[in-house]
Write a protein that holds these residues in place. Structure first.
Motif, mmCIF file in Angstrom:
data_model
loop_
_atom_site.group_PDB
_atom_site.id
_atom_site.type_symbol
_atom_site.label_atom_id
_atom_site.label_comp_id
_atom_site.label_asym_id
_atom_site.label_seq_id
_atom_site.Cartn_x
_atom_site.Cartn_y
_atom_site.Cartn_z
ATOM 1 N N ARG B 76 10.621 14.149 20.144
ATOM 2 C CA ARG B 76 11.122 14.655 18.870
ATOM 3 C C ARG B 76 10.078 15.560 18.229
ATOM 4 O O ARG B 76 9.054 15.081 17.756
ATOM 5 N N TYR B 77 10.326 16.824 18.269
ATOM 6 C CA TYR B 77 9.465 17.829 17.616
ATOM 7 C C TYR B 77 8.027 17.801 18.142
ATOM 8 O O TYR B 77 7.089 18.140 17.412
ATOM 9 N N GLY B 78 7.847 17.334 19.369
ATOM 10 C CA GLY B 78 6.502 17.254 19.936
ATOM 11 C C GLY B 78 5.873 15.892 19.765
ATOM 12 O O GLY B 78 4.712 15.681 20.108
ATOM 13 N N GLY B 79 6.644 14.947 19.231
ATOM 14 C CA GLY B 79 6.143 13.586 19.067
ATOM 15 C C GLY B 79 7.103 12.596 19.693
ATOM 16 O O GLY B 79 8.019 12.975 20.429
ATOM 17 N N GLU B 130 6.655 22.427 21.460
ATOM 18 C CA GLU B 130 6.729 20.957 21.370
ATOM 19 C C GLU B 130 5.920 20.310 22.501
ATOM 20 O O GLU B 130 5.271 19.281 22.293
#
Lengths: 216, 168
Positions: B76-79, B130
């Motif tokens: 999610r968004y790079g996390g 991301e």
């Protein structure tokens, strides 16, 4: 211009994010054209009423604590909810600028960069406009500095960092991330923080050695 | 012990990973997880245990007993996904509240002596930005939790994970 100040801390009161947003509001209010609305994302879900109010604002400013190098999970849920809302409502304004302030218990503001990047990636994916991020170190002491004016004492650097950050919000400009920390020596911050943990453990009826307790 | 934290639905998980080593402890989204409320109870009230006593209150203990930590998460968004991030937020009792300095940066001291290798498997439609963020995030996690090693893999769809070896 209407600005949404969004507190992303899960704490009901006395959070560093609250102090940061109070100081930010003081700076923003110097501009007579600015109106501020407060939002508190305490839980993993945003009320529909708050979602509608958010989209009547021109700028969103998130302030949140750094959790495990990223965004706290409840706030992440709120962000996903907003992304879905935008996807399901193509007529919502896409001209909203998003700014983010992450604060960490570590002394270095730069440890917040990844969390700010995650917020930026969310902003882009949601079709909003990314403004700027601000990473604040030594957030652990901010809640105790409510009465210290911005730009003075340990909040001197924060005051300096706020100058361009506030200007960019007011002018809805996009800039690179800023990182800052308290005007307080790192070693003294470490000693003070560790003293604070011991004080809290004693206040909870435990002994000093219990802080080293292990499960196995 | 191997600790596997994942956010897959049970049928997807079963088809991707039909058999796992016997010593694998699985933490999955089987019941409602309460998010971390930043109370620091795991450091000063019930040291080494999360003060929220749901099914995810013993993550610090599980981490202290594992030598391979495997995370399978939607990116999610790079996390991490909200579930996996909740688990990680609820795991900070693994480290000690006191600080130490590593390469000029402040980090937490160890509470335990075990050595952990981290393997992260991100899935989903992930942009290049991301991926960059995710790589940096896992590296930062490995420094903050003082892990021995880490590796990151990306998959577009969960089907691509079928048959992969979770620990390299």
């Amino acid at each position: 211009m209407q600005i949404a100040l969004i507190n992303g801390s899960p704490k009901y009161k006395n959070s560093a994010s609250e102090v940061i947003l109070e100081d930010l509001e003081e700076c923003l209010k110097k501009n007579p054209n600015i109106k501020v609305t407060h939002f508190s994302f305490l839980k993993p879900q945003i009320d529909q009423k708050d979602i509608k109010s958010l989209f009547s604002c021109n700028c969103w400013v998130f302030a949140f604590p750094l959790y495990v190098d990223g965004i706290p999970s409840h706030l992440l849920n709120c962000m996903i909810q907003l992304e879905k809302y935008i996807g399901a409502h193509p007529n919502v304004p896409k001209t909203i600028h998003v700014y983010g302030i992450s604060n960490s218990g570590f002394h270095e503001g730069k440890q917040n960069i990844i969390a700010i990047e995650i917020l930026k990636n969310w902003c882009i994916k949601s079709g909003l406009i990314w403004g700027q991020g601000l990473g604040v170190g030594a957030g652990g002491m901010l809640a105790g500095l409510k009465k210290v004016p911005l730009g003075h004492g340990p909040k001197k650097n924060l005051g300096k960092a706020f100058e361009p950050f506030v200007s960019n919000i007011v002018h809805r400009k996009s800039e690179e991330i800023i990182v800052t920390s308290a005007n307080f020596p790192r070693l003294a911050y470490k000693i003070a923080a560790e003293f604070g943990w011991r004080k809290q453990i004693k206040a909870n009826g435990l002994k000093r050695k219990d802080i080293f307790r292990k499960c196995n | 012990m191997k600790l596997l934290i994942h956010d897959l639905k049970s049928d997807v998980f079963q088809s991707a990973f039909p058999s796992l080593p016997e010593d694998t402890k699985i933490t999955s989204n089987e019941s409602t997880i309460h998010h971390c409320i930043g109370c620091f109870g795991c450091w000063v009230k019930t040291p080494s245990k999360c003060s929220i006593r749901d099914k995810y209150g013993n993550m610090g203990e599980y981490l202290s007993k594992c030598n391979e930590l495997i995370i399978v998460s939607n990116c999610r968004y790079g996390g991490f996904s909200p579930f996996v991030k909740s688990v990680l937020d609820r795991s900070i009792s693994y480290v000690h509240p006191y600080f130490r300095f590593i390469n000029g940066e402040m980090h937490h001291k160890r509470r335990y002596d075990n050595k952990i290798n981290l393997h992260v498997h991100f899935y989903g439609e992930i942009t290049e930005d991301e991926k960059n963020t995710a790589n940096k995030l896992v590296k930062a996690n490995s420094i903050n939790l003082d892990l021995d090693s880490y590796d990151v893999s990306f998959y577009k769809v969960t089907k691509e994970m079928e048959g992969i070896i979770l620990c390299k």
